[in-house]
Design a protein around this motif. Structure first.
Motif, short mmCIF file in Angstrom:
data_model
loop_
_atom_site.label_atom_id
_atom_site.label_comp_id
_atom_site.label_asym_id
_atom_site.label_seq_id
_atom_site.Cartn_x
_atom_site.Cartn_y
_atom_site.Cartn_z
N GLU A 1 -37.38 20.43 17.03
CA GLU A 1 -37.00 19.10 16.55
C GLU A 1 -36.79 18.15 17.73
N GLN B 1 -35.11 13.66 15.03
CA GLN B 1 -34.98 14.60 13.92
C GLN B 1 -33.66 15.36 13.95
N LYS C 1 -29.42 15.78 11.20
CA LYS C 1 -28.90 17.11 10.92
C LYS C 1 -27.51 17.33 11.50
N ARG D 1 -27.37 11.96 7.14
CA ARG D 1 -28.46 10.99 7.01
C ARG D 1 -27.95 9.54 7.05
N GLN E 1 -41.44 9.41 12.97
CA GLN E 1 -40.58 10.42 12.33
C GLN E 1 -39.56 9.77 11.39
N LYS F 1 -41.55 8.78 8.46
CA LYS F 1 -42.31 9.93 7.96
C LYS F 1 -43.82 9.66 7.91
#
Length: 367
Positions: free
Chosen positions: A64, A68, A72, A76, A296, A299
C-alpha cells in the motif's frame, strides 16, 4: 495489465537522485560557515529516523502507498483532508523544484530565453518520461545515476587542482560552537532534503517481491549524505566559508575557477547538466507521487491522464509561487520548512505510525 515493478537498485538510485536533486544547487547549511559539512553529517541521524518511520509505516500495510495507508489508519472520513494535503504538498514541491530549474537555466546558459519557455519545455520532457510508466523512470535512474557519480567525482578532482583550494578553509572545526550547526539542522536541513524522502512511501508498493526496505532506505540516506558532505567539503575548500555563504550557486561558482594549463576551462556546463538531471528526478518524483495519489483517491485504473493534467497545472504554478527571486527564497527557506515540511514530513507520519502500532497490537491481542 501487469503491474509495473522497480528493482531495489533502481529505487535506491531514484531516491538518491531525488534527494540530491536541487540540493547541490544551493548553499545549504551556510549559516554554520566552515562547519556546513557537519550539518549534513549530523542531520543524517535524523534522516535515518525519518526513513525508519516511513518504512515501518509501510511494513504494517504491505503493498500500500501512503495515500492507501492513511484511510486504514485514521478512518475514511478523517483521511480525505489529510490525503488532499499530501497531494497539494507534492504538487507544490514539484512546482518549486521547477522554479529552481528555471532560475538556474535563466541565470546561466539561457539568459535571454524567457523562463516560461524553459519551464514549459522541461515539464513536457518529464511528463513524456512518466507517461511511459514508472519502469522507464526507474531505468533512467539506473542509467543516469552512475554517469552522474562519475561526473561529480571528476569535478571534485578538478576542484582540488584550483590554486585557491585549501582544506584549512574547514577550520576551526566547531569554532563557533554547536549552536550555528543546530540552527541549520532544524528545521532547514532535516526537512530539505532528508524529510523529502517521504516520497519513498509512494514507490514502495512498486518494489519487486523480497526487497529489503531497510537496506534500500538506509542505503539511500547514507549515500545521499556522503555525496552532499563530500561536495560541501570540496566547495568550501575552494571558496571559503564567507564566499560560500554569499554565492547563490556555490558549486557552479567553484567550478568556474577550474583552469588546467589555461586550456581546459568552462566546466560549469557539466555542472549545469548534472543539476538538470538532479532536478529532473526531483520533479518527476513529486509529480509521480501526486498523480498516483489522485488516481488512488479517485480509484482510477491508470494515472496517464492525471499526469497530463498535472503538467498543465505545475508549470504555471512554478511561475506564480513568487514574484521574484528574493520573495521566492524567503518563502522557501523561512515559511515552508516550519509550517509545511514539519507537519507533513514529521508530525503526521509519526502520528500515523503510533496509531498503526496500537492498531496492530490490538489486532494481535484479538487474534
Amino acid at each position: 495489465m501487469p503491474k509495473e515493478r522497480l528493482s531495489s537498485v533502481q529505487l535506491i538510485f531514484v531516491i538518491v537522485s531525488f534527494l540530491i536533486g536541487n540540493t547541490f544547487m544551493y548553499n545549504t547549511g551556510s549559516g554554520a560557515k566552515q562547519d556546513a559539512w557537519l550539518v549534513f553529517l549530523f542531520t543524517m541521524i535524523g534522516g535515518f529516523i525519518l526513513m525508519y518511520v516511513y518504512i515501518k509505516l509501510c511494513t504494517y500495510y504491505p503493498g500500500e502507498s501512503l495515500v492507501q495507508i492513511i484511510p486504514k489508519v485514521v478512518g475514511r472520513l478523517i483521511s480525505y483532508p489529510i490525503i488532499l494535503l499530501y497531494i497539494i504538498y507534492f504538487i507544490y514541491l514539484a512546482s518549486k523544484a521547477c522554479r529552481d530549474f528555471g532560475e538556474l537555466i535563466a541565470a546561466t546558459i539561457l539568459d535571454e530565453t524567457p523562463i516560461e519557455v524553459v519551464i514549459a519545455s522541461f515539464m513536457v520532457l518529464i511528463i513524456y518520461c512518466l507517461h511511459g510508466g514508472v519502469e522507464v523512470f526507474g531505468r533512467m535512474g539506473e542509467v543516469v545515476f552512475p554517469i552522474y557519480i562519475i561526473a561529480i567525482m571528476i569535478v571534485w578532482i578538478l576542484l582540488s587542482t584550483v590554486d585557491q583550494f585549501s582544506i584549512e578553509n574547514l577550520t576551526p572545526v566547531l569554532g563557533n560552537g554547536m549552536k550555528p550547526v543546530l540552527n541549520e539542522i532544524f528545521p532547514t536541513v532535516l526537512t530539505f532534503p532528508f524529510g523529502e524522502s517521504i516520497i519513498i512511501t509512494m514507490f514502495i508498493p512498486l518494489l519487486q517481491k523480497g526487497a529489503n526496505l531497510k537496506i534500500i532506505g538506509f542505503s539511500a540516506i547514507a549515500l545521499t549524505t556522503f555525496l552532499l558532505v563530500t561536495n560541501i567539503i570540496m566547495v568550501l575548500s575552494v571558496l571559503g566559508p564567507e564566499v560560500y555563504s554569499d554565492q547563490f550557486f556555490p558549486l557552479l561558482s567553484a567550478t568556474r575557477m577550474i583552469s588546467i594549463a589555461d586550456f581546459l576551462e568552462r566546466f560549469d556546463a557539466l555542472i549545469i547538466l548534472m543539476m538538470v538531471a538532479g532536478v529532473f528526478f526531483k520533479v518527476g518524483g513529486w509529480i509521480y507521487g501526486a498523480a498516483t495519489g489522485i488516481s488512488q483517491l479517485l480509484k482510477l485504473k491508470q494515472n496517464k491522464s492525471v499526469l497530463l493534467g498535472l503538467g498543465t497545472i505545475i508549470a504555471p504554478m512554478a511561475l506564480i509561487i513568487a514574484s521574484n527571486q528574493i520573495e521566492y527564497n524567503e518563502i522557501g527557506l523561512e515559511l515552508v520548512p516550519l509550517y509545511i515540511h514539519i507537519p507533513l514530513q514529521i508530525v503526521i507520519p509519526l502520528l500515523l505510525l503510533v496509531i498503526a502500532f496500537i492498531r496492530n497490537k490490538m489486532e494481535k491481542k484479538k487474534s
